[in-house]
Write a protein that holds these residues in place. Sequence first.
Motif, PDB file in Angstrom:
ATOM      1  N   ALA A   1       8.887   5.130   5.302  1.00  0.00           N
ATOM      2  CA  ALA A   1       7.800   5.568   4.406  1.00  0.00           C
ATOM      3  C   ALA A   1       7.433   7.023   4.734  1.00  0.00           C
ATOM      4  CB  ALA A   1       6.584   4.654   4.552  1.00  0.00           C
TER       5      ALA A   1
ATOM      6  N   HIS B   1      13.324  -1.820  -2.160  1.00  0.00           N
ATOM      7  CA  HIS B   1      12.873  -3.200  -1.962  1.00  0.00           C
ATOM      8  C   HIS B   1      13.258  -4.102  -3.134  1.00  0.00           C
ATOM      9  CE1 HIS B   1      10.278  -1.151   0.966  1.00  0.00           C
ATOM     10  NE2 HIS B   1      10.431  -2.268   1.646  1.00  0.00           N
TER      11      HIS B   1
ATOM     12  N   HIS C   1       3.814   3.264   1.286  1.00  0.00           N
ATOM     13  CA  HIS C   1       3.036   2.050   1.559  1.00  0.00           C
ATOM     14  C   HIS C   1       2.108   2.138   2.778  1.00  0.00           C
ATOM     15  CE1 HIS C   1       5.772   0.758   4.831  1.00  0.00           C
ATOM     16  NE2 HIS C   1       6.771   1.127   4.042  1.00  0.00           N
TER      17      HIS C   1
ATOM     18  N   ASP D   1       9.346   4.172  -1.075  1.00  0.00           N
ATOM     19  CA  ASP D   1       9.470   3.017  -0.182  1.00  0.00           C
ATOM     20  C   ASP D   1       8.553   1.852  -0.580  1.00  0.00           C
ATOM     21  OD1 ASP D   1      10.977   1.994   1.975  1.00  0.00           O
ATOM     22  OD2 ASP D   1       9.292   2.249   3.342  1.00  0.00           O
TER      23      ASP D   1
ATOM     24  N   ASP E   1       5.925   2.953   7.917  1.00  0.00           N
ATOM     25  CA  ASP E   1       6.965   2.893   8.945  1.00  0.00           C
ATOM     26  C   ASP E   1       7.727   4.212   8.925  1.00  0.00           C
ATOM     27  OD1 ASP E   1       8.402   2.680   6.585  1.00  0.00           O
ATOM     28  OD2 ASP E   1       8.692   0.518   6.773  1.00  0.00           O
TER      29      ASP E   1
HETATM   30 MN    MN Z   1       8.898   0.797   4.717  1.00  0.00          MN
END
Ligand code: MN
Length: 321
Positions: free
Chosen positions: A27, A110, A20, A83, A24
């Motif tokens: 990811a 998620h 994404h 992710d 972060d």
């Molecule tokens: Mn993430």
Amino acid sequence: MSNQIAAMLAQASRVSVFSHVLPDGDALGSSLGLMHLLGAQGKQVRVFSAGPIPEEYLFLPGMDRVSDVLPGAGEQDLAVMLDCHQPERTGPVGGAFLAKLPQVAIIDHHQGEVDFGQAAWVDPSFAATSEMVTLLAQAEGWPLTPQAATCLFVGVQTDTGSFRYANTTPRVLRVAADLAEAGADVWAISQEVYATRPKRLRLLGRIMDNLELSDQGRLALSQITLADLEKVGAGPADLEQAVETLRLIPGVEVSALLRQNPKGAIKVSMRSRGKVDVSQVAIALGGGGHKSAAGVTLEGNLEGVRRDIATRLRQGLEALA
Ligand code: MN
Ligand code: AMP
Ligand code: MN
């Protein structure tokens, strides 16, 4: 579902990895971890990230292989989305590209419906995508190299808030121990990931200046404008860890940080102490996330978005009563 993905990976010799936007630690850690794992098996791996890359992750082994330039359409046998599970989460260019590929596999933790890809292993019971990638490697008997272990450790470490959040299960602690055993140097990694960065602390100061507590101290809202970012010389990638501080104010049940992004849209980051499901608020607005950490990017002015988010979070609080 992990079996199917393992089979697809076994057949592919050229793999492109996507994750994404505003990446972060999970990811980037899961993307680079998978790159090292597949690279050790002689596969050609490309890693795409739309960025911007937060500076604490620049030390990750293989970071020089991460590119914001799309691979060619025929340059991969398989694309893996990590992710995230909505193609548009990879950024404006990645989404359109992925939608045209014949073979896309998804590994993600998620919440939300998955309606994309040829195979998807999406399970919110996992703390991190990096945890899933580690378990996949172990199930398939792929050797965990020190480089892979370092990247994957950063993913599990950051997505669990250094093993403090409610998603810190015995399973993820065992995965972390396995990664440390495979060569992830916990202290060396922590010095990079949690280095003191004065501009971030100044930014945190701005966030506290803008803090508004309401609903008997159960709702915390704050915001950061482009002018705030400019003032301290920070960018959007400097806000990742700041969001967490709001929900840990004693008495706060839900929090939201609103930030203006350079294109004028408002990025909303929501956090819950555990009772209110903020992923429902995010999903209703077109975003996503987890029960306790979710986000969405909205068009509109800061004031309007702030009012709307406050109303929705208040409804979540009222439903608890
Ligand atoms: Mn993430
Ligand atoms: P953030 O507040 O950006 O740290 O995000 C919290 C969680 O929500 C992370 O797991 C994100 O991947 C997820 N998330 C944030 N923004 C979005 C979005 N626009 N769509 C889907 N998931 C999101
Ligand atoms: Mn994650």
